[in-house]
Motif scaffolding. Sequence first.
Motif, mmCIF file in Angstrom:
data_model
loop_
_atom_site.group_PDB
_atom_site.id
_atom_site.type_symbol
_atom_site.label_atom_id
_atom_site.label_comp_id
_atom_site.label_asym_id
_atom_site.label_seq_id
_atom_site.Cartn_x
_atom_site.Cartn_y
_atom_site.Cartn_z
ATOM 1 N N GLU A 54 0.833 -1.194 0.000
ATOM 2 C CA GLU A 54 0.000 0.000 0.000
ATOM 3 C C GLU A 54 0.872 1.251 0.000
ATOM 4 N N ASN A 55 1.943 1.215 0.795
ATOM 5 C CA ASN A 55 2.832 2.376 0.846
ATOM 6 C C ASN A 55 3.550 2.603 -0.479
ATOM 7 N N MET A 56 3.892 1.502 -1.154
ATOM 8 C CA MET A 56 4.500 1.646 -2.482
ATOM 9 C C MET A 56 3.523 2.333 -3.412
ATOM 10 N N GLY A 57 2.275 1.891 -3.361
ATOM 11 C CA GLY A 57 1.241 2.491 -4.191
ATOM 12 C C GLY A 57 1.048 3.957 -3.881
ATOM 13 N N PHE A 58 1.142 4.275 -2.600
ATOM 14 C CA PHE A 58 0.940 5.658 -2.155
ATOM 15 C C PHE A 58 1.928 6.600 -2.845
ATOM 16 N N ARG A 59 3.185 6.217 -2.835
ATOM 17 C CA ARG A 59 4.211 7.077 -3.430
ATOM 18 C C ARG A 59 4.016 7.176 -4.938
ATOM 19 N N VAL A 60 3.676 6.045 -5.573
ATOM 20 C CA VAL A 60 3.466 6.064 -7.020
ATOM 21 C C VAL A 60 2.257 6.937 -7.362
ATOM 22 N N GLY A 61 1.209 6.814 -6.555
ATOM 23 C CA GLY A 61 0.010 7.611 -6.783
ATOM 24 C C GLY A 61 0.292 9.095 -6.695
ATOM 25 N N GLN A 62 1.100 9.466 -5.723
ATOM 26 C CA GLN A 62 1.459 10.882 -5.572
ATOM 27 C C GLN A 62 2.140 11.417 -6.830
ATOM 28 N N GLY A 63 3.072 10.624 -7.347
ATOM 29 C CA GLY A 63 3.781 11.064 -8.549
ATOM 30 C C GLY A 63 2.858 11.104 -9.752
ATOM 31 N N LEU A 64 2.050 10.044 -9.908
ATOM 32 C CA LEU A 64 1.182 9.955 -11.085
ATOM 33 C C LEU A 64 0.189 11.097 -11.143
ATOM 34 N N ILE A 65 -0.426 11.400 -10.008
ATOM 35 C CA ILE A 65 -1.467 12.423 -10.022
ATOM 36 C C ILE A 65 -0.862 13.779 -10.366
ATOM 37 N N GLU A 66 0.367 13.995 -9.936
ATOM 38 C CA GLU A 66 1.042 15.246 -10.270
ATOM 39 C C GLU A 66 1.174 15.362 -11.789
ATOM 40 N N ARG A 67 1.506 14.243 -12.422
ATOM 41 C CA ARG A 67 1.707 14.252 -13.864
ATOM 42 C C ARG A 67 0.370 14.358 -14.610
ATOM 43 N N PHE A 68 -0.631 13.619 -14.143
ATOM 44 C CA PHE A 68 -1.904 13.581 -14.881
ATOM 45 C C PHE A 68 -2.683 14.886 -14.780
ATOM 46 N N THR A 69 -2.550 15.584 -13.650
ATOM 47 C CA THR A 69 -3.361 16.786 -13.480
ATOM 48 C C THR A 69 -2.649 18.029 -13.996
ATOM 49 N N LYS A 70 -1.528 17.804 -14.666
ATOM 50 C CA LYS A 70 -0.717 18.936 -15.094
ATOM 51 C C LYS A 70 -1.484 19.840 -16.064
ATOM 52 N N ASP A 71 -2.244 19.224 -16.967
ATOM 53 C CA ASP A 71 -2.901 20.024 -18.003
ATOM 54 C C ASP A 71 -4.402 20.144 -17.805
ATOM 55 N N THR A 72 -4.909 19.684 -16.682
ATOM 56 C CA THR A 72 -6.351 19.802 -16.472
ATOM 57 C C THR A 72 -6.662 21.093 -15.736
ATOM 58 N N ALA A 73 -7.917 21.518 -15.877
ATOM 59 C CA ALA A 73 -8.337 22.723 -15.163
ATOM 60 C C ALA A 73 -8.406 22.417 -13.670
ATOM 61 N N ARG A 74 -8.501 23.476 -12.877
ATOM 62 C CA ARG A 74 -8.580 23.297 -11.439
ATOM 63 C C ARG A 74 -9.880 22.574 -11.074
ATOM 64 N N PHE A 75 -9.832 21.704 -10.082
ATOM 65 C CA PHE A 75 -11.031 20.955 -9.705
ATOM 66 C C PHE A 75 -11.980 21.812 -8.884
ATOM 67 N N LYS A 76 -13.269 21.597 -9.138
ATOM 68 C CA LYS A 76 -14.278 22.383 -8.446
ATOM 69 C C LYS A 76 -14.474 21.885 -7.024
ATOM 70 N N ASP A 77 -14.713 20.585 -6.904
ATOM 71 C CA ASP A 77 -15.000 20.015 -5.585
ATOM 72 C C ASP A 77 -14.554 18.561 -5.557
ATOM 73 N N GLU A 78 -14.902 17.922 -4.465
ATOM 74 C CA GLU A 78 -14.526 16.538 -4.247
ATOM 75 C C GLU A 78 -15.046 15.613 -5.345
#
Lengths: 139, 173
Positions: free
Chosen positions: B37-61
């Motif tokens: 789970e901890n391995m996934g956690f670190r990978v998830g942190q990196g991935l989301i940084e990359r994937f949300t790079k070009d998306t607009a800001r999120f409105k809500d949850e």
Amino acid sequence: MAVCIAVIAKENYPLYIRSIPTENELKFHYMVHTSLDVVDEKISALGKALVDQRELYLGLLYPTEDHKVYGYVTNSKVKFVMVVDSSNTALRDNEIRSMFRKLHNSYTDVMCNPFYNPGDRIHSRAFDSTVTSMMTQVC
Amino acid sequence: MADEALFLLLHNEMVSGVYKSAEQGEVENGRCITKLENMGFRVGQGLIERFTKDTARFKDELDIMKFICKDFWTTVFKKQIDNLRTNHQGIYVLQDNKFRLLTQMSAGKQYLEHASKYLAFTCGLIRGGLSNLGIKSIVTAEVSSMPASKVLPSLFPSSLIPEIEATQTGLIL
């Protein structure tokens, strides 16, 4: 060209800050610090009134006598702040935006480096050179 | 197509690697899932940084959860989440009827008890992604029939934390 570039973490502590070598570097730190309030204001305003204006680039935060401060917030709430010399009128909004994009790309690479611990100060040489290129680039 | 197979193979190897090191006593036996789970956690942190790079800001949850279901899931598992449900109070249920990491296993009840090993990394992936977007969460998963899996992230917006913490122990993997 920028005179100071800073990366601020989600919890509002600096991850990276660099300015041109000058005798009062503290002044830039102070300017970046002050800008955080404006950034916060802009983000919370975005949630309500300007729903369609959801770009990551926040535009000009505030001008001072000799500098202009620009801001950018990523989706992960990491803030980039750039201080630009006011006398440099050649620098357009679009150029600033593309500089921020470049900075964001470089930050993403740092984040995806398995040897970097999220939340630590950034000591990456690649990131350093991106910042250097933005601080010396003649526009 | 090739990268998909690579991810599956790497993931399988990762799970068996962690469990093998537990047998040899390097990792405490019960901590394998936490480690994955901890391995996934670190990978998830990196991935989301990359994937949300070009998306607009999120409105809500909900906007964020939709992003996880569509874009995030498509990039990682090459398909969208089949069903997203929420009680609008911070609990979300993501259902995937053909979960990529489980499709290689036989569809019967035979390996049902081993399924949790193969879900831990994904749970971490989601938790890491959400935490980088500023949402503290607990992510659990359950499998009732083989290739289908449900992921249950419960999000804790800062105002809700005290209420939910009471039920928290029941939710942890």
